[in-house]
Structure formats: C-alpha cells, structure tokens
Design a protein around this motif. Structure first.
Motif, PDB file in Angstrom:
ATOM      1  N   ASP A 260       0.822  -1.209   0.000  1.00  0.00           N
ATOM      2  CA  ASP A 260       0.000   0.000   0.000  1.00  0.00           C
ATOM      3  C   ASP A 260       0.858   1.263   0.000  1.00  0.00           C
ATOM      4  OD1 ASP A 260      -2.151  -1.817   0.437  1.00  0.00           O
ATOM      5  OD2 ASP A 260      -1.759  -1.735   2.603  1.00  0.00           O
ATOM      6  N   GLY A 261       0.166   2.405  -0.119  1.00  0.00           N
ATOM      7  CA  GLY A 261       0.839   3.693  -0.002  1.00  0.00           C
ATOM      8  C   GLY A 261       1.940   3.843  -1.032  1.00  0.00           C
ATOM      9  N   ILE A 262       3.142   4.185  -0.561  1.00  0.00           N
ATOM     10  CA  ILE A 262       4.273   4.341  -1.471  1.00  0.00           C
ATOM     11  C   ILE A 262       4.896   3.001  -1.836  1.00  0.00           C
ATOM     12  CG2 ILE A 262       4.799   6.661  -0.620  1.00  0.00           C
ATOM     13  CD1 ILE A 262       7.177   5.416   0.916  1.00  0.00           C
ATOM     14  N   GLY A 263       4.418   1.904  -1.235  1.00  0.00           N
ATOM     15  CA  GLY A 263       4.979   0.592  -1.521  1.00  0.00           C
ATOM     16  C   GLY A 263       5.036   0.278  -3.009  1.00  0.00           C
ATOM     17  N   PRO A 264       3.903   0.355  -3.729  1.00  0.00           N
ATOM     18  CA  PRO A 264       3.952   0.064  -5.166  1.00  0.00           C
ATOM     19  C   PRO A 264       4.900   0.979  -5.939  1.00  0.00           C
ATOM     20  CG  PRO A 264       1.692  -0.004  -4.372  1.00  0.00           C
ATOM     21  CD  PRO A 264       2.520   0.537  -3.236  1.00  0.00           C
TER      22      PRO A 264
ATOM     23  N   VAL B 260       2.583  -1.661   4.100  1.00  0.00           N
ATOM     24  CA  VAL B 260       1.134  -1.820   4.224  1.00  0.00           C
ATOM     25  C   VAL B 260       0.560  -0.741   5.129  1.00  0.00           C
ATOM     26  CG1 VAL B 260       1.045  -4.305   3.770  1.00  0.00           C
ATOM     27  CG2 VAL B 260       1.418  -3.496   6.113  1.00  0.00           C
ATOM     28  N   GLY B 261      -0.737  -0.479   4.921  1.00  0.00           N
ATOM     29  CA  GLY B 261      -1.438   0.436   5.810  1.00  0.00           C
ATOM     30  C   GLY B 261      -1.868   1.722   5.134  1.00  0.00           C
ATOM     31  N   GLY B 262      -2.845   2.380   5.755  1.00  0.00           N
ATOM     32  CA  GLY B 262      -3.355   3.645   5.265  1.00  0.00           C
ATOM     33  C   GLY B 262      -4.612   4.022   6.023  1.00  0.00           C
TER      34      GLY B 262
END
Length: 371
Positions: free
Chosen positions: A13-17, A76-78
């Motif tokens: 999630d978030g900036i992960g991708p 992960v997370g948001g």
C-alpha cells in the motif's frame, strides 16, 4: 544465475507500489547486464489485498511466500483501513507473513553514508563511518508470551498482563545468526538484555555465553544492559558491530539506531527464518522500514533507496551474491555524493528529485560501474 530462483514481490500500500516498481527496474537491469535472473511473481498484501480479496493476507499468498526463495515486500497500511477491527487491518498481512514463514531474526543495519552525515541529529564525529547491525528476535518474548490480556480485579480496577518468556532453543537460534553475521563483519557481538532485574535476561545471557564458548570463540562477545545500550547508541555508536537482543528491546533499540542515520527513508531490513538442514534454504523477507507514508503516496516524492538497499540485502543474505549487492550499495553512495536527493534527504541549495529520477540516477551509476 539460473532463473529458478523464486522471488515473490508484494508491493502493498501507499508508497509501496511506487518504490517497488523502481526497484524492479534495477532487477531488470541486473537481468540484462549481469545475467542475474529471477522467477518473478507478484501478489497483493495489506490494504490492497483487503480491497481485492477481503483479507490482508490470502492463504494462497502465504503459501507462495513459503515456496519462494525470498520475498521483496513494500509496505502496508493507510487511513482508509483504520476503521476496520484490529485483527482485520492491513498490518496483519505482514504479521501473518512473519508468523507463517517463521521469520525469527530481524536484521536492521544502521549505516551512515558519508554524503548524508549532516542529516543526522548527532555530531559528525559521532556518526561518520557508522556501520552497525541490530539483530532482533522477532517471534518470541513479551509480544507473544502467555498469559496476556486485561482483567478486572475484585475491587473494580483493571490490570494489564504481558509475559516475557524465552526458551533455550529460541535464544540459541537468534544468537547463532548473530555470531555467524559477526564472522563476516568485525567479529564482535554485543548481547543485550536486562539480566540485573529479569530472570529471562539471566537465561538470555547464560545461553548466549554458552553457545559462544562452545562454537564461536573466534568472535568477541560482550554483554550489556538494554538501558545502557540505548545510552551508548547516542553517546558512542561506533563501539558496536552486531547487537543481538530480544523482541522488545530490539524494537526500541533498532528505531533509536535508525535515527542515527538521519532518515528512515534510507533504511532496509531483513527478516530471516531457520536454515533447512536438508536443502540449506532459508525463508526470508526484505522490506524498507519507512512504512506506507500515505501522505505522499502517488506524488512521486517517495525515496526508493531503502527499497533498493533491501534488494541489496536480499542478494547478499538469500543468494550470497555479494558482488551484485556491492554494486547497488556503491551506486547509492555515489548518487548521494553527487547531490542527487529526494525531498526527505535534500540538503540546503539542492533541488529534490522525484522517485523515478532517483532510480534513473541509480541505473546510470550502475551502467558506469558495469562499463
């Protein structure tokens, strides 16, 4: 390298991708320029998996992770998932992976690149040249011990209970990883606990010493109380090489050490399982420690270097590809020396670059090294 090295990619999630996408450009470069190939697969985890599958970690995803030679994880997370019950939130995805893969050893390096020495809140002479490794036991201790919970007492007041518990095998296996890592570094281990006030700390100290005396006498072993270690990390951190400690103290001390470097956006980590005695294979997951940073997600501002350095750790610890790992780390160092920075590490008078522009610079540097 044969292409049957299985690598599972979980952007999250978030900036992960965003940062994982940039790192896969480096993986592609290594395939073309270094003939380093992986059997790549990708899946969803965390909030992305909740939206798609209704769960933060599908059983099929966990099985794929267990069957892989290594997992490259984003974050992960948001806030959009904060309304969910605690046991259904995105973070359960990473916790489920750690538990299901039996990843008991968490490695967090704290390395200060010369170009970023001014980013630390400590004086230059304290942190310049810093290169230490904190090894945290990840699956035992007070976070998992029983009994635990909150109970109401007869007088109506409440009591919270957590149990700090370790066994000889749990201590031995994390200490063994620490000694083996130290053998490839400066051959110094600092074992950290609170043996002065905790029986579990006494056991920890005794079992680490016993293993050292039986199998690792070529490594220098010292013991230190956790509170003193916290103080020493900000007083004279370069006295340490490898720090081995339990789940609770490792959680605290690794975050303290992280800030010695000046930016969470620069720090990778590895979580390792036990070595299979038959195949010699070790389950492992690699991730940056910066989290999903939802406030900048999708804006091209994320620093991809922690994810890049997580790939370097993956090459080094899962595949013994030290030369390729060095290439990535040297590229990162040279790009920073050239003053190329994302917003989190930008210095006075510097113009921040985007996530993609940072990767462009890394690839250009890799080309220069491989020429």
């Amino acid at each position: 390298m044969p292409s049957n090295k299985k690598l599972l990619v979980l952007p999250g999630d978030g900036i992960g991708p965003e940062v994982v996408r940039e790192v896969l450009r480096v993986v592609d470069w290594m395939d073309k320029r270094r003939h380093v190939s992986f059997d790549l697969s990708e899946d969803l985890v965390g909030g992305a998996a909740i939206d798609a599958y209704g769960t933060p970690l599908k059983e099929e995803t966990l099985e794929a992770a267990k069957a892989s030679d290594a997992v490259l994880f984003g974050s992960v997370g948001g806030p959009q998932w904060d309304v969910l019950p605690f046991d259904q939130r995105p973070e359960r995805g990473i916790l489920g992976l750690r538990k299901g893969m039996q990843l008991f050893a968490n490695l967090r390096p704290a390395k200060v690149f010369d170009a970023l020495v001014d980013a630390s809140t400590l004086k230059n002479e304290i942190v310049q040249g810093l290169d230490i490794l904190i090894l945290r036991e990840l699956t035992g201790g007070i976070y998992f011990g029983e009994p635990r919970g909150i109970e109401t007492l007869p007088d109506g007041t409440r009591r919270g209970i957590n149990t700090q518990v370790y066994t000889t095998p749990e201590i031995e296996r994390i200490a063994r990883v620490g000694f083996e890592l130290a053998q490839k570094r400066a051959k110094r281990v600092m074992s950290v606990e609170k043996a002065n006030v905790m029986e579990s700390g006494v056991l920890w100290r005794e079992e680490v010493q016993k293993l050292h005396d039986a199998e690792f006498q070529d490594v220098e072993l010292q013991h230190m109380y956790a509170d003193n270690c916290a103080m020493q990390l900000v007083r004279a951190p370069k006295q340490f090489d490898v720090i081995v400690t339990d789940n609770l103290f490792g959680d605290i001390l690794s975050d303290c050490a992280a800030m010695l470097t000046g930016s969470l956006g620069m720090l990778p980590s590895a979580s390792l399982g036990a070595v299979d005695p038959t195949t010699g294979r070790r389950m492992a997951l690699y991730e940056p420690i910066h989290g999903s940073a939802p406030d900048i997600a999708g804006q091209g501002k994320a620093n991809p270097l922690a994810q890049m350095l997580s790939l370097s750790m993956l090459l080094r610890y899962s595949f013994d590809m030290n030369e390729d790992a060095d290439l990535i780390e040297n590229a990162v160092e040279n790009v920073l020396k050239a003053g190329i920075r994302t917003g989190d590490i930008v210095g006075p008078g510097m113009k921040p670059v985007s996530t993609t522009q940072m990767t462009d610079a890394i690839l250009k540097e890799l080309d220069a090294q491989a020429a």
